[in-house]
Design a protein around this motif. Structure first.
Motif, mmCIF file in Angstrom:
data_model
loop_
_atom_site.group_PDB
_atom_site.id
_atom_site.type_symbol
_atom_site.label_atom_id
_atom_site.label_comp_id
_atom_site.label_asym_id
_atom_site.label_seq_id
_atom_site.Cartn_x
_atom_site.Cartn_y
_atom_site.Cartn_z
ATOM 1 N N GLY A 109 114.271 76.053 46.636
ATOM 2 C CA GLY A 109 114.005 76.565 47.970
ATOM 3 C C GLY A 109 114.916 75.911 48.987
ATOM 4 N N THR A 110 115.498 76.705 49.877
ATOM 5 C CA THR A 110 116.394 76.167 50.909
ATOM 6 C C THR A 110 116.102 76.854 52.236
ATOM 7 N N HIS A 111 116.609 76.263 53.298
ATOM 8 C CA HIS A 111 116.442 76.861 54.636
ATOM 9 C C HIS A 111 117.591 76.436 55.541
ATOM 10 N N PRO A 112 118.527 77.338 55.835
ATOM 11 C CA PRO A 112 119.571 77.024 56.811
ATOM 12 C C PRO A 112 118.973 77.061 58.216
ATOM 13 N N MET A 113 119.135 75.968 58.944
ATOM 14 C CA MET A 113 118.536 75.854 60.280
ATOM 15 C C MET A 113 119.474 76.449 61.325
ATOM 16 N N SER A 114 119.594 77.749 61.268
ATOM 17 C CA SER A 114 120.465 78.439 62.214
ATOM 18 C C SER A 114 119.987 79.872 62.351
ATOM 19 N N GLY A 115 120.273 80.470 63.465
ATOM 20 C CA GLY A 115 119.858 81.854 63.678
ATOM 21 C C GLY A 115 120.309 82.337 65.040
ATOM 22 N N ARG A 116 119.879 83.538 65.381
ATOM 23 C CA ARG A 116 120.204 84.125 66.671
ATOM 24 C C ARG A 116 119.005 84.924 67.151
ATOM 25 N N GLU A 117 119.020 85.331 68.428
ATOM 26 C CA GLU A 117 117.927 86.164 68.925
ATOM 27 C C GLU A 117 117.999 87.565 68.321
ATOM 28 N N ARG A 118 119.201 88.002 67.960
ATOM 29 C CA ARG A 118 119.371 89.328 67.363
ATOM 30 C C ARG A 118 119.184 89.243 65.859
ATOM 31 N N SER A 119 118.812 90.359 65.255
ATOM 32 C CA SER A 119 118.626 90.402 63.810
ATOM 33 C C SER A 119 119.472 91.519 63.215
ATOM 34 N N ILE A 212 114.595 82.378 73.643
ATOM 35 C CA ILE A 212 114.237 82.720 72.269
ATOM 36 C C ILE A 212 113.099 83.719 72.191
ATOM 37 N N ALA A 213 112.442 84.001 73.316
ATOM 38 C CA ALA A 213 111.369 85.003 73.313
ATOM 39 C C ALA A 213 111.915 86.413 73.101
ATOM 40 N N ALA A 214 113.229 86.567 73.137
ATOM 41 C CA ALA A 214 113.837 87.885 72.933
ATOM 42 C C ALA A 214 113.916 88.285 71.463
ATOM 43 N N SER A 215 113.532 87.402 70.549
ATOM 44 C CA SER A 215 113.658 87.685 69.112
ATOM 45 C C SER A 215 112.701 88.781 68.651
#
Length: 361
Positions: A109-119, A212-215
């Motif tokens: 199990g892994t988790h990259p700690m990165s992201g964006r508001e858009r998907s 981040i509420a825009a996610s």
């Protein structure tokens, strides 16, 4: 690693695929929505054709609730030599895999700690993970070859590996990601029916808090459904702080001086604890946070303005450590806040003024 299959071509899966393709790995793409896989392929993230033989690694990039079944199906089909997922919670999927009787020696199990508001794949970038922590949760069952494959993926994506226990990871992300998202949404929800005159006064502070509420709410329902306990525990603690703060603010309204002093002390205590917590947030490149000075420059909303400022800062021999932009309400202008080392601030200010920029004190 020469070949991989990415199952799930949303933001994270497509970003992983783009990074691997950019490092010479042959990547196959699969998704429950074939059109999304075709979109990712069109972006250069690989091919949506199925592989002819088992690949070196399968990357499971689906919502937490679907990790176990998706991974079990891939293992049953002998899709790869090793398997990893990139879901934002780790304990739940592993328990489900155990219940399904999946051979966990070939999985990590892994988790990259990165992201964006858009998907979605259109939001993906090959550099999404550069310099970001990527959590790995190996156990005694994890095969060394699988761990090495996971470490290779992290290196190819130019992320920073962090080894953690799955339970510790879930509690950590509840604190630094899941709880803050809900609090951001709570603040943003106050704006939904607020008067227009109030909303027009929004500045950078409210933008920072609500960004981040825009996610995508559907994505966050999946995440929070997989980690509800730790998030609820943290919100209980926040609720206690909130109750005490409300009481302190009410006391500030009192005509009784002792009550007002007690109320002020309660609010001050919260603010000071906030100061103490904020300084623990890692700074640039994950190092201890540094104290920067801000040089604020007024710019017109015209093409090339930012490029000119950065070029002029370079001519002054000053490195820009960070930057923020605050747009002026109702005007085609904005305030660019350049964060620099304290000793560089006077140099940059003088140099930019010489080149005609308007500096705000």
């Amino acid at each position: 690693m020469r070949t991989a299959i990415v199952i799930g071509t949303g933001l994270i899966g497509t970003s992983v695929a783009l990074a691997l393709v950019g490092r010479g790995v042959t990547v196959h793409l699969a998704d429950h929505d074939p059109e999304q896989a075709r979109t990712a392929a069109a972006l250069g993230a690989g091919t949506d054709a199925a592989p002819d033989a088992p690949v070196d690694l399968a990357v499971i990039a689906v919502p937490p609730a679907h990790v176990a079944t998706t991974l079990a199906d891939a293992v049953a089909a002998d899709a790869a030599r090793g398997y990893l997922d990139v879901a934002s919670v780790k304990s739940g999927p592993r328990r489900e895999l155990e219940e399904l009787g999946v051979d966990l020696s070939r999985y990590i199990g892994t988790h990259p700690m990165s992201g964006r508001e858009r998907s979605g794949p259109l939001a993906a970038t090959a550099d999404l993970f550069e310099g970001r922590p990527w959590v790995l949760t190996p156990t005694r069952d994890t095969d060394t070859e699988v761990l090495n494959l996971a470490l290779e993926v992290v290196a190819l994506c130019r992320a920073v590996p962090v080894v953690m226990d799955a339970g510790a990871h879930d509690r950590a992300v509840a604190l630094v990601s899941h709880m803050p998202h809900l609090l951001s949404s709570m603040v943003a929800a106050r704006l939904e029916k607020a008067e227009d005159t109030a909303v027009r006064l929004c500045g950078q502070g409210i933008r920072d808090v609500t960004r981040i509420a825009a996610s995508d709410p559907r994505m966050w329902i999946d995440i929070l459904s997989a980690n509800p306990g730790p998030v609820a525990d943290l919100l209980d603690a926040v609720a206690a702080d909130l109750h005490e703060t409300v009481e302190s603010l009410r006391a500030l309204q009192s005509f009784d001086e002792a009550k007002r002093l007690g109320g002020a002390a309660g609010v001050e205590d919260l603010l000071r604890r906030g100061n103490a917590g904020q300084v623990r947030v890692p700074g640039k490149h994950g190092t201890a946070p540094a104290a920067y000075e801000t040089v604020a420059v007024l710019i017109d909303d015209q093409p090339g303005q930012l490029a000119r400022i950065f070029a002029d800062a370079g001519l002054a021999g000053v490195n820009i450590e960070d930057v923020r932009i605050e747009h002026a309400t109702g005007q085609q202008a904005g305030l660019v806040q350049l964060m620099v080392e304290p000793k560089a601030a006077p140099v940059l200010t003088a140099s930019l003024r010489e080149r005609g920029w308007s500096i705000r004190q």
